[in-house]
Design a protein around this motif. Structure first.
Motif, PDB file in Angstrom:
ATOM      1  N   VAL A  63       5.847  -2.998   8.430  1.00 24.17           N
ATOM      2  CA  VAL A  63       5.634  -3.131   6.990  1.00 24.17           C
ATOM      3  C   VAL A  63       5.782  -1.811   6.239  1.00 24.17           C
ATOM      4  O   VAL A  63       5.674  -1.783   5.006  1.00 24.17           O
ATOM      5  N   LYS A  64       6.038  -0.728   6.958  1.00 22.80           N
ATOM      6  CA  LYS A  64       6.180   0.566   6.288  1.00 22.80           C
ATOM      7  C   LYS A  64       7.282   0.516   5.245  1.00 22.80           C
ATOM      8  O   LYS A  64       8.377   0.008   5.496  1.00 22.80           O
ATOM      9  N   GLY A  65       6.980   1.039   4.064  1.00 23.34           N
ATOM     10  CA  GLY A  65       7.953   1.066   2.992  1.00 23.34           C
ATOM     11  C   GLY A  65       7.978  -0.185   2.143  1.00 23.34           C
ATOM     12  O   GLY A  65       8.604  -0.211   1.078  1.00 23.34           O
ATOM     13  N   ARG A  66       7.305  -1.236   2.598  1.00 25.37           N
ATOM     14  CA  ARG A  66       7.288  -2.498   1.833  1.00 25.37           C
ATOM     15  C   ARG A  66       5.889  -2.842   1.333  1.00 25.37           C
ATOM     16  O   ARG A  66       5.737  -3.408   0.252  1.00 25.37           O
ATOM     17  N   PHE A  67       4.882  -2.536   2.124  1.00 31.07           N
ATOM     18  CA  PHE A  67       3.501  -2.872   1.771  1.00 31.07           C
ATOM     19  C   PHE A  67       2.744  -1.604   1.404  1.00 31.07           C
ATOM     20  O   PHE A  67       2.994  -0.532   1.964  1.00 31.07           O
ATOM     21  N   THR A  68       1.790  -1.756   0.488  1.00 31.05           N
ATOM     22  CA  THR A  68       0.952  -0.636   0.077  1.00 31.05           C
ATOM     23  C   THR A  68      -0.502  -1.077   0.068  1.00 31.05           C
ATOM     24  O   THR A  68      -0.846  -2.099  -0.541  1.00 31.05           O
ATOM     25  N   ILE A  69      -1.328  -0.292   0.731  1.00 28.46           N
ATOM     26  CA  ILE A  69      -2.758  -0.591   0.757  1.00 28.46           C
ATOM     27  C   ILE A  69      -3.492   0.379  -0.163  1.00 28.46           C
ATOM     28  O   ILE A  69      -3.115   1.553  -0.280  1.00 28.46           O
ATOM     29  N   SER A  70      -4.517  -0.126  -0.832  1.00 35.20           N
ATOM     30  CA  SER A  70      -5.350   0.723  -1.683  1.00 35.20           C
ATOM     31  C   SER A  70      -6.776   0.176  -1.661  1.00 35.20           C
ATOM     32  O   SER A  70      -7.003  -0.971  -1.262  1.00 35.20           O
ATOM     33  N   ARG A  71      -7.695   1.014  -2.074  1.00 32.82           N
ATOM     34  CA  ARG A  71      -9.080   0.568  -2.087  1.00 32.82           C
ATOM     35  C   ARG A  71      -9.832   1.154  -3.275  1.00 32.82           C
ATOM     36  O   ARG A  71      -9.429   2.188  -3.821  1.00 32.82           O
ATOM     37  N   ASP A  72     -10.892   0.465  -3.650  1.00 30.10           N
ATOM     38  CA  ASP A  72     -11.779   0.914  -4.714  1.00 30.10           C
ATOM     39  C   ASP A  72     -13.157   1.053  -4.086  1.00 30.10           C
ATOM     40  O   ASP A  72     -13.818   0.048  -3.822  1.00 30.10           O
ATOM     41  N   ASN A  73     -13.566   2.271  -3.814  1.00 30.60           N
ATOM     42  CA  ASN A  73     -14.836   2.489  -3.131  1.00 30.60           C
ATOM     43  C   ASN A  73     -16.028   2.024  -3.971  1.00 30.60           C
ATOM     44  O   ASN A  73     -17.032   1.555  -3.427  1.00 30.60           O
ATOM     45  N   ALA A  74     -15.927   2.170  -5.281  1.00 28.52           N
ATOM     46  CA  ALA A  74     -17.033   1.766  -6.150  1.00 28.52           C
ATOM     47  C   ALA A  74     -17.256   0.253  -6.099  1.00 28.52           C
ATOM     48  O   ALA A  74     -18.391  -0.215  -6.198  1.00 28.52           O
ATOM     49  N   ASN A  76     -16.041  -1.656  -3.503  1.00 29.18           N
ATOM     50  CA  ASN A  76     -15.925  -2.103  -2.102  1.00 29.18           C
ATOM     51  C   ASN A  76     -14.829  -3.153  -1.943  1.00 29.18           C
ATOM     52  O   ASN A  76     -15.050  -4.210  -1.316  1.00 29.18           O
ATOM     53  N   THR A  77     -13.695  -2.870  -2.504  1.00 33.87           N
ATOM     54  CA  THR A  77     -12.559  -3.780  -2.388  1.00 33.87           C
ATOM     55  C   THR A  77     -11.349  -3.058  -1.798  1.00 33.87           C
ATOM     56  O   THR A  77     -11.207  -1.840  -1.932  1.00 33.87           O
ATOM     57  N   VAL A  78     -10.514  -3.834  -1.146  1.00 36.91           N
ATOM     58  CA  VAL A  78      -9.262  -3.318  -0.619  1.00 36.91           C
ATOM     59  C   VAL A  78      -8.163  -4.293  -1.018  1.00 36.91           C
ATOM     60  O   VAL A  78      -8.355  -5.509  -1.006  1.00 36.91           O
ATOM     61  N   THR A  79      -7.021  -3.734  -1.398  1.00 33.62           N
ATOM     62  CA  THR A  79      -5.907  -4.540  -1.882  1.00 33.62           C
ATOM     63  C   THR A  79      -4.657  -4.224  -1.072  1.00 33.62           C
ATOM     64  O   THR A  79      -4.421  -3.062  -0.720  1.00 33.62           O
ATOM     65  N   LEU A  80      -3.883  -5.256  -0.808  1.00 33.16           N
ATOM     66  CA  LEU A  80      -2.610  -5.087  -0.110  1.00 33.16           C
ATOM     67  C   LEU A  80      -1.504  -5.623  -1.002  1.00 33.16           C
ATOM     68  O   LEU A  80      -1.447  -6.828  -1.274  1.00 33.16           O
ATOM     69  N   GLN A  81      -0.665  -4.735  -1.490  1.00 36.43           N
ATOM     70  CA  GLN A  81       0.501  -5.128  -2.280  1.00 36.43           C
ATOM     71  C   GLN A  81       1.679  -5.290  -1.339  1.00 36.43           C
ATOM     72  O   GLN A  81       2.054  -4.331  -0.650  1.00 36.43           O
TER      73      GLN A  81
END
Length: 115
Positions: A63-74, A76-81
């Motif tokens: 998935v490298k180059g196609r998917f992006t992971i991010s998180r919001d520590n405040a 407590n969420t994680v998102t996968l684009q």
């Protein structure tokens, strides 16, 4: 105990995009790892991406180059684009969190990519 609740997923055509989100609740430590794995029928569970509370990311080769992971520590969420989706991305996607030495999993959300 930590509870993980996923949202997003669904059906998309080849080349399309989807966004998965996961919200964690419960006894969450300040230092932890969150991420996503997936499992297709008849295959082993596969790493997609993880991100530490410090922001360090790790991606599976597929998935490298196609998917992006991010998180919001405040929050407590994680998102996968997920962009540039392919039929081979079809699987159940599981949210994951490592709290100390204990791993937690969400119930999974289906992603289906039609050709």
């Amino acid at each position: 105990q930590v509870q993980l609740v996923e949202s997003g997923g669904g059906l998309v055509q080849t080349g399309g995009s989807l966004r998965l989100s996961c919200a964690a609740s419960g006894s969450i430590s300040s230092t932890n790892v969150m991420g996503w794995y997936r499992q297709a029928p008849g295959k082993q569970r596969e790493l997609i991406a993880t991100v530490t509370s410090g922001g360090r990311t790790n991606y599976g080769d597929s998935v490298k180059g196609r998917f992006t992971i991010s998180r919001d520590n405040a929050k407590n969420t994680v998102t996968l684009q997920m962009n540039g989706l392919k039929p081979e991305d079809t699987a159940v996607y599981y949210c994951y969190s490592l709290q100390g030495f204990r791993a937690y999993w969400g119930q999974g959300t289906q992603v289906t990519v039609s050709s």
